[in-house]
Write a protein that holds these residues in place. Structure first.
Motif, PDB file in Angstrom:
ATOM      1  N   PRO A 101       4.719  38.238 -19.645  1.00 51.98           N
ATOM      2  CA  PRO A 101       5.472  37.982 -20.878  1.00 51.98           C
ATOM      3  C   PRO A 101       6.961  38.315 -20.786  1.00 51.98           C
ATOM      4  O   PRO A 101       7.754  37.766 -21.530  1.00 51.98           O
ATOM      5  N   GLU A 102       7.378  39.199 -19.868  1.00 53.44           N
ATOM      6  CA  GLU A 102       8.794  39.571 -19.762  1.00 53.44           C
ATOM      7  C   GLU A 102       9.608  38.560 -18.967  1.00 53.44           C
ATOM      8  O   GLU A 102      10.829  38.629 -18.926  1.00 53.44           O
ATOM      9  N   SER A 103       8.970  37.635 -18.311  1.00 54.13           N
ATOM     10  CA  SER A 103       9.678  36.676 -17.465  1.00 54.13           C
ATOM     11  C   SER A 103      10.433  35.662 -18.307  1.00 54.13           C
ATOM     12  O   SER A 103       9.911  35.114 -19.263  1.00 54.13           O
ATOM     13  N   THR A 104      11.687  35.420 -17.927  1.00 60.73           N
ATOM     14  CA  THR A 104      12.474  34.395 -18.607  1.00 60.73           C
ATOM     15  C   THR A 104      12.321  33.041 -17.923  1.00 60.73           C
ATOM     16  O   THR A 104      12.822  32.045 -18.411  1.00 60.73           O
ATOM     17  N   HIS A 105      11.657  33.021 -16.784  1.00 58.87           N
ATOM     18  CA  HIS A 105      11.502  31.781 -16.008  1.00 58.87           C
ATOM     19  C   HIS A 105      10.070  31.250 -16.041  1.00 58.87           C
ATOM     20  O   HIS A 105       9.691  30.476 -15.185  1.00 58.87           O
ATOM     21  N   HIS A 106       9.282  31.707 -16.979  1.00 58.27           N
ATOM     22  CA  HIS A 106       7.900  31.264 -17.139  1.00 58.27           C
ATOM     23  C   HIS A 106       7.077  31.498 -15.872  1.00 58.27           C
ATOM     24  O   HIS A 106       6.325  30.626 -15.439  1.00 58.27           O
ATOM     25  N   ALA A 107       7.221  32.667 -15.266  1.00 50.26           N
ATOM     26  CA  ALA A 107       6.443  32.993 -14.066  1.00 50.26           C
ATOM     27  C   ALA A 107       4.958  33.049 -14.392  1.00 50.26           C
ATOM     28  O   ALA A 107       4.125  32.743 -13.538  1.00 50.26           O
ATOM     29  N   GLY A 108       4.621  33.407 -15.612  1.00 51.85           N
ATOM     30  CA  GLY A 108       3.217  33.423 -16.022  1.00 51.85           C
ATOM     31  C   GLY A 108       2.607  32.037 -15.980  1.00 51.85           C
ATOM     32  O   GLY A 108       1.435  31.866 -15.647  1.00 51.85           O
ATOM     33  N   GLN A 109       3.417  31.025 -16.347  1.00 49.00           N
ATOM     34  CA  GLN A 109       2.939  29.638 -16.279  1.00 49.00           C
ATOM     35  C   GLN A 109       2.573  29.275 -14.850  1.00 49.00           C
ATOM     36  O   GLN A 109       1.526  28.692 -14.600  1.00 49.00           O
TER      37      GLN A 109
END
Length: 147
Positions: A101-109
């Protein structure tokens, strides 16, 4: 002399390339055409080619039936587990941004897509090989000198 020497040598060269291409299709599936389903079928085709050239006994020794049966269940668990984890983290089912959730680059996606596609790859590979093993076990045994 073995009449199938050329087939055996060529298949030993092609099978690793087929598997590597399958993993290439998997890991580039979120940026280009491909993904878990296509990769699973490609990698299963390597096992099927191995079985056709070297025999079912050798194929079952290389990729045992218990392994592919377990793989079909594990793949579904990876897929569903990814969605369950995102749900436990407070998001919707398969809401991948919850994985980072802290990623600004949608690393979770990216992580979520790779995990889900890994589950699909595992399931499709396993089911394709199980289907092949099942059909091949019903075929009559043909002595090697007749084929």
């Amino acid at each position: 002399m073995n009449p199938h020497l050329v087939l055996r040598v060529v298949s030993k060269l092609l099978i690793p390339i087929i598997v590597i291409f399958g993993f290439y299709v998997h890991f580039h599936g979120d940026y280009s055409p491909g993904g878990g389903f296509q990769a699973g079928v490609i990698i299963a085709s390597a096992v099927i080619l191995y079985a056709l050239i070297f025999g079912m006994g050798a194929a079952r020794e290389a990729v045992p039936a218990w392994f592919v049966r377990a793989g079909s269940a594990v793949g579904v668990l990876i897929y569903g587990g990814t969605g369950f984890v995102t749900w436990l983290l407070g998001g919707n089912f398969l809401s991948y941004d919850m994985l980072d959730p802290e990623s600004t680059h949608h690393a979770g996606q990216h992580l979520g897509i790779i995990l889900v596609e890994l589950g699909v790859l595992t399931t499709v590979f396993s089911v394709m090989v199980v289907i092949f093993y099942t059909f091949a076990s019903r075929a009559p045994d043909i002595p090697e000198e007749e084929w």
